[in-house]
Structures are given as structure tokens and as C-alpha cells.
Write a protein that holds these residues in place. Structure first.
Motif, PDB file in Angstrom:
ATOM      1  N   HIS B 106     -18.379 -18.824  15.879  1.00 13.79           N
ATOM      2  CA  HIS B 106     -17.235 -18.387  15.194  1.00 13.79           C
ATOM      3  C   HIS B 106     -16.293 -17.710  15.916  1.00 13.79           C
ATOM      4  O   HIS B 106     -14.953 -17.623  15.599  1.00 13.79           O
ATOM      5  N   GLY B 203       7.444  -1.445   0.174  1.00 10.56           N
ATOM      6  CA  GLY B 203       6.314  -1.872  -0.373  1.00 10.56           C
ATOM      7  C   GLY B 203       5.769  -3.149   0.137  1.00 10.56           C
ATOM      8  O   GLY B 203       4.823  -3.905  -0.476  1.00 10.56           O
ATOM      9  N   ARG B 204       6.361  -3.765   1.176  1.00  5.08           N
ATOM     10  CA  ARG B 204       5.811  -5.124   1.519  1.00  5.08           C
ATOM     11  C   ARG B 204       4.807  -4.818   2.534  1.00  5.08           C
ATOM     12  O   ARG B 204       4.911  -4.161   3.514  1.00  5.08           O
ATOM     13  N   ALA B 205       3.744  -5.468   2.242  1.00  2.00           N
ATOM     14  CA  ALA B 205       2.454  -5.384   3.240  1.00  2.00           C
ATOM     15  C   ALA B 205       2.866  -6.049   4.650  1.00  2.00           C
ATOM     16  O   ALA B 205       3.437  -7.084   4.673  1.00  2.00           O
ATOM     17  N   ARG B 208       7.282  -6.014   9.100  1.00  2.00           N
ATOM     18  CA  ARG B 208       7.754  -5.551  10.615  1.00  2.00           C
ATOM     19  C   ARG B 208       8.908  -4.728  10.564  1.00  2.00           C
ATOM     20  O   ARG B 208      10.153  -5.309  10.070  1.00  2.00           O
ATOM     21  N   ALA B 292       2.852  -9.684  -8.955  1.00  2.91           N
ATOM     22  CA  ALA B 292       3.338  -9.078  -7.586  1.00  2.91           C
ATOM     23  C   ALA B 292       2.414  -8.484  -6.836  1.00  2.91           C
ATOM     24  O   ALA B 292       2.562  -7.976  -5.842  1.00  2.91           O
ATOM     25  N   GLY B 294      -1.021  -8.663  -4.499  1.00  4.53           N
ATOM     26  CA  GLY B 294      -1.644  -9.531  -3.616  1.00  4.53           C
ATOM     27  C   GLY B 294      -3.047  -9.756  -3.829  1.00  4.53           C
ATOM     28  O   GLY B 294      -3.567  -9.554  -4.963  1.00  4.53           O
ATOM     29  N   PRO B 295      -3.569 -10.610  -2.935  1.00  6.14           N
ATOM     30  CA  PRO B 295      -4.866 -11.159  -2.922  1.00  6.14           C
ATOM     31  C   PRO B 295      -6.017 -10.168  -2.807  1.00  6.14           C
ATOM     32  O   PRO B 295      -7.145 -10.608  -2.946  1.00  6.14           O
ATOM     33  N   LEU B 296      -5.696  -9.138  -2.548  1.00  8.94           N
ATOM     34  CA  LEU B 296      -6.696  -8.082  -1.862  1.00  8.94           C
ATOM     35  C   LEU B 296      -6.451  -6.713  -2.373  1.00  8.94           C
ATOM     36  O   LEU B 296      -5.443  -6.271  -2.121  1.00  8.94           O
ATOM     37  N   HIS B 332       5.469  -5.318  -4.649  1.00  7.65           N
ATOM     38  CA  HIS B 332       6.787  -5.379  -4.046  1.00  7.65           C
ATOM     39  C   HIS B 332       7.854  -6.305  -4.873  1.00  7.65           C
ATOM     40  O   HIS B 332       7.247  -7.331  -5.243  1.00  7.65           O
ATOM     41  N   ARG B 340       3.461   0.924  -2.038  1.00 11.10           N
ATOM     42  CA  ARG B 340       2.232   0.789  -1.681  1.00 11.10           C
ATOM     43  C   ARG B 340       1.404   2.133  -1.413  1.00 11.10           C
ATOM     44  O   ARG B 340       2.245   2.921  -0.638  1.00 11.10           O
TER      45      ARG B 340
END
Lengths: 368, 368
Positions: B106, B203-205, B208, B292, B294-296, B332, B340
């Protein structure tokens, strides 16, 4: 700029087609950036068969990562379903009717390559090899303009540091301050880990800044670089702290300086990579520092800080015009310290004045 | 510590032998570090057949890269000849009489894997799989002690920032200042790119940091972490700037806070990964923020900032005691911003008081 990226992708599509692949999958981040104008973390670029698609993972907050993509770019950006965007790309390529896909075997892991094969069993996987890296070697004038600004920022950050008090400060703090100044002057960020070495640590390539404080009589060597619009440059200088330099310091500095100048002067279109290395190396050999000099006189820079070509004894190939490289000989004497002098230059024909020096901070031995 | 590394290597040698490989080659840097006490850039670790050998590339100055290696370590450190240390390791394994070698499929690229096969044609290459990653999941108390210190440093850096004037400063400068404070308090460096988001960026993971300045009435979200002796932690907090929060801000904050608490409370030995995710997710679903989110909900931390396990709807597996994870739900709202809240915790049995919270900065909604 978006035509530039479209042209690069067109070139790669044509090249892959000529080599018998209906589609190409670019996964190496620097190559994705070169072809798509940006490389969101984990994104892969599928070229053809029908259209060019950038497949991006979702962020933990569910957003698509699209940062640093040219907004003008005519490129379909798709969310990859959960899992590996490269696998999603192979699935898409097969579904679009491609019978073969060129992949970057020097980047894709064995396990990912196998996953591509399982999801798209009718797709013949070829090797794209280092085609994109080879094309990235010669820069266009827009790329060189970015490198020039990166070098200006780097010179500014270094120049300001030299005006401040250095004695008593740690390597770690000087490195952090340099990085802050890079960003203050407009860098995206540091191009690589800023190295600051004092006393016995001076002159060591890639020295990781530690808690040693600058003392009177030290050599101080710094190596830093800015990233500007994704392009990375590098400068290295060595100074002496406090009073006048000791004789051994002057002698060592002069030897490294002469080697670096010889390397710079050898940078001409058509020069062999190893001839540039030899030019610098033989000066240090003659000064009795053959052992202390490393395996490499310099390397290409661009989207990555360490790109093709390598200017080293065993390197095969010749310099082209518009190839930016570093020239960075150094000597480190264990227990005493050393000297490293490092510039970023662009190879230019003699008719145009020879190599273009991007990092213009003085190379006199300053006593600070 | 050196017995710890020797014991880990012994475990992997035994495991490989049981699976039919006389030797194992570890190339993934985090795994090399786990087994050797340090991972010089580019180094690979060969376990057996005769002895354990760390093969290091040479630096540009000719030094061996040995930084961050436990000096007590009884481990042969060899310079790799020019070229790929993994290839040199395969050559050495075959020369030492091994007939098979387990490799990390991997991690190794297709091209490197092929090069191993060519240099050592009598060596059968097996797949080591994610064996080392799996073992890294449960931490020993020394590892947890490092994480605890990393979290203390992180709390200190964040606490100091909160005492300073924020209005008018850019995201980029706040992020740099946080990183400087991490190092001031003894971090090796930031554990990942520090994220600072203001106003619509909050709040945006993984946001940047950019040039937006903090304004009155903004949400300000920060996510940072220290690395201490190679171990990485993570904290995320959201604040409101200036006066009293608006109603929508209080409402959103309360929803994310409740989801995060539900996630934390679900962290018990034996809990399914997806049950932890569900605990947090259903609170946000009920508050109307299903889309709103996320996947995690969180992930493991350790030598890497994003390790096994994943706390996500599709994740299979159950928590063990002594597994450190983040719990970091966030919402977000495009154009408005978001919240967050992110902690690093260690799973502990209820008898021991339940999950150990490493990042102790308050989670009240502070108006700064």
C-alpha cells in the motif's frame, strides 16, 4: 493562464494516444497541479477519453476540496465517491469506453494499482512514466516570473533578518521568524523547512533548527525559500557572527565561494549536468575538501523544491535554456561547522547574458 | 525507550515469519518511525533475516541522515548506495539468504516494487499489508504521555491567542502566530496546517488561512495541534467576535456542541466506530443540519494526524481502550460561516472514568 493548462493537457493526451492509451490518469500531486492549475489534496486528473475530469475527495465537512484551482479552468470537477479517487477515475475511464489507461507507476502504490485493475478489469493499464516530470523541466516565462517573485520575497525576508540582533537567539526562532517574514512579503508559505545552523551545526545541508543559540564567533548558515503561486525557490548563505572571521573561516568560505562561482559559470545551455557538478567539485577537491562535499552540486526547482535535473557526478543529460536550478556546494567540518552557499538561477544562452541569478542577496562573507 | 522499539520489531519479525516471509521491508515513514524510533527522510527498515538494518539515503552534504533516531537504539544504520534504499534493502535481504520479503504494497509504488524484483530476482515479494498501522492503533502509556503533552502545548498556544486583540488581523497571521506559540511551548512543530477561518470561512474543515481579516460579529474557528516527540494531537474551537452572538450563531453553536458531546460520550471500549459517528450525527440530523455535516465524526491520531480508526457511517470495527481519537463534528453554512468543535480524547473504560479528554480548552461559546 487557463489556456496554458489546457495546452499542457492537450500535449499529454496526444502523447498518451500516440503511445496507445486512450486515456491517462495523473495522480502525482505536483503533476496534477501542473496540468490542472491546482492540486487539491488527494485529487487525481483523468485525461480523456471524452473529457478531462479532476476527481476530488470530499473534505471532512463534506465540501469538495477545490482550493487552488484556477477558476477560469474549463475542467469538470467531480466528487469522488467514498474511497480512492484514482479508483473512481479508472471506473469512469472504462465506463467512457476507454480500453487502456496510462498511469504513473512511479507514484501509484502496488495496492492502488491492483484496485484500479479490479474495478476496471477491461482496462489495460500502461505506464505513463515520468512524462510529465520531463516536460516540467523546461519552464515557460510565466513559470519563471513566479520563481523570480519567489526569489525576491526570499531575498527580502533574509535581508530583514540580517538587520536584526542575532546573538543569543535560537536556530528555531530564527527559522520561524524567516518563515513569518516570507509570508509577510506575500509568499504562499515556505518552499521547504527553513534551515538555520549555528556554530558546529552551520553548513550542514538540511539541518533541522534546534535550540542552540547564536554565539560570537559562530558561522551562521541559513537556507530558506518562498513558494509563490506554487513555485519554489531556494537560497543559502553563511555569515560569521560578531567580530572578524577566524582564518579557517575565511579560508573555508573562500573555497566554497569559488566552487559555487565555478558551478554558476558552468550553467549554459548544452552543458552536461555532470560537468556543472565537476566544475564546482574540482575547486573543493583542490582545496582539500573532496570528502566533506556531498553527492550533489544542485538540482532543479519549480513546483517541487527538488526536481529534475540533478547536478551530480553520475547524472546523464544536458541543460536546456529556461531550466531553473540551484547551485549549492557546501562543506561541513564535524565539530567545527561549515559553509554553504546556494543560489537559484535560470539557464540562459550566453547571448542573453548567461545564467539569470534569481537570488541576489550578497555572497560576501558578512560579519554580523 | 529502545526496548520498546526492539519489542515492536520483534513482534513484526515474528508475524512475518509466521506468514512465511523470512524478512520484512518497512518503507512507510510513519511505520519506520514506529519501529525504529525515528524516520530519517527516505529511510527504509529491513527486518531480518539476520539483523535489523535501517538504510538511509545520504544528504546533499554527504552526511548520513540519522536525525530523530533514538541514540540508544541497537540498529545497524547503513548508507544506501546512490539510488533507492528500498532496492538496496532487497539486495541485502537476498544476499543474506532470505527467500522471501514482505513489503508494504500500500506504500511502495509499482515502479519501486518492480525495481526490487529486478535487483533481487530470487526473492519472493509478499504483501505485509497494513500490519504495522493496525498495531499502531492502540497506544502504550508512553505514547499517550506524548499525546498528553502535545495537547497541553496546544491548549497553551490557543489560550494565549484568546487573550490578544483579534479584530483586524488576518487568518494567515493568526495561524502563523499560533504555530509560533506551539514551538515556543516546546512543540517539535505544528501537527498539521493550522486552520483559521473567519466570518464566511468559519467552520470549514481544513480551511486554508487567507487574507480575510477578523471582523466584529464574525464566527472565528481555529483548528491546530502540536507535534511532541513525533505524536500529533488536534483541537478545534469556534468563538464569536465582539459583542453578543446573534441568535443563529447561538443556535448553530448549541447544535454542534450537543453533537460533539454525544460523540465524546459514545467513546467507550467496545463501541462500534459507526455508533460513535451515529451518536454525533443524529443530533445534527435532528437540528436540521444533516446535509451540512461531513462524512466523518473523527479519526485516530498518533504518529500521523489522520490514522485508523475512522469514525464514519461505513466504518467497520470497535474501539479498544487506549485508542486516541478526535471527535470533531462541524457545520458550515455557505456564505454565513459555521461552527466546528474538535477534541482529542483517549478511549478508557468506564471504570477508569471513561474517555480521557486531552484538549481541555473550554467549549463554552466565548465572545472575544
Amino acid at each position: 493562464m487557463s489556456e496554458v493548462f489546457a495546452a499542457r493537457r492537450g500535449w499529454l493526451r496526444d502523447r498518451s494516444a500516440a503511445a496507445g492509451s486512450a486515456a491517462a490518469l495523473v495522480s502525482r500531486p505536483a503533476n496534477v497541479r501542473y496540468l490542472a492549475g491546482g492540486a487539491p489534496p488527494g485529487a487525481v486528473l483523468l485525461l480523456g477519453p471524452a473529457e478531462d475530469v479532476l476527481l476530488c475527495p470530499r473534505t471532512p465537512s463534506g465540501d469538495l476540496i477545490e482550493g487552488h484551482l484556477d477558476e477560469q479552468l474549463r475542467l469538470t470537477v467531480l466528487p469522488a465517491p467514498d474511497g480512492d479517487p484514482a479508483v473512481a477515475a479508472a471506473d469512469l475511464a472504462q465506463a467512457s469506453g476507454a480500453d487502456s489507461l496510462a498511469v504513473e507507476e512511479h507514484h501509484l502504490s502496488v495496492a492502488r494499482h491492483r484496485a484500479l485493475g479490479s474495478v476496471a478489469p477491461r482496462l489495460l493499464l500502461n505506464d505513463l512514466g515520468g512524462a510529465v516530470e520531463q516536460r516540467r523541466l523546461v519552464k515557460d516565462e510565466e513559470e519563471i516570473a513566479c520563481l523570480r517573485i519567489a526569489a525576491e520575497i526570499t531575498d527580502q525576508a533574509l535581508g530583514e533578518l540580517l538587520e536584526s540582533i542575532l546573538v543569543g537567539r535560537t536556530e528555531r526562532h530564527l527559522a520561524l521568524e524567516l518563515e513569518r517574514r516570507l509570508v509577510d512579503h506575500g509568499a504562499d508559505g515556505p518552499a521547504f523547512m527553513t534551515s538555520v545552523g549555528t556554530g558546529p551545526n552551520s553548513g550542514r545541508a538540511g539541518h533541522r533548527p534546534a535550540d542552540r543559540r547564536v554565539e560570537e564567533g559562530d558561522f551562521l548558515s541559513v537556507c530558506l525559500g518562498a513558494t509563490y503561486r506554487g513555485y519554489r525557490c531556494e537560497i543559502g548563505r553563511t555569515f560569521v557572527i560578531g567580530t572578524t572571521p577566524a582564518d579557517w573561516q575565511i579560508e573555508l568560505y573562500d573555497a566554497v565561494f569559488a566552487a559555487q562561482r565555478a558551478g554558476r559559470e558552468a550553467l549554459l545551455p548544452g552543458a552536461e549536468y555532470r560537468a556543472v557538478d565537476r566544475a564546482a567539485r574540482q575547486v573543493l577537491d583542490a582545496a582539500g575538501h573532496a570528502e566533506a562535499f556531498g553527492p550533489l552540486t544542485g538540482h532543479g526547482v519549480g513546483i517541487e523544491i527538488d526536481e529534475e535535473p540533478q547536478l551530480a557526478p553520475g547524472a546523464m543529460g544536458k541543460l536546456d535554456t529556461c531550466v531553473p536550478v540551484t547551485v549549492e556546494p557546501g562543506v561541513h567540518l564535524p565539530g567545527r561547522g561549515g559553509v554553504r552557499i546556494d543560489d537559484t538561477l535560470v539557464v540562459r544562452p550566453e547571448a542573453d547574458g548567461g545564467p539569470e541569478l534569481l537570488t541576489i542577496t550578497t555572497k560576501e562573507l558578512l560579519a554580523l
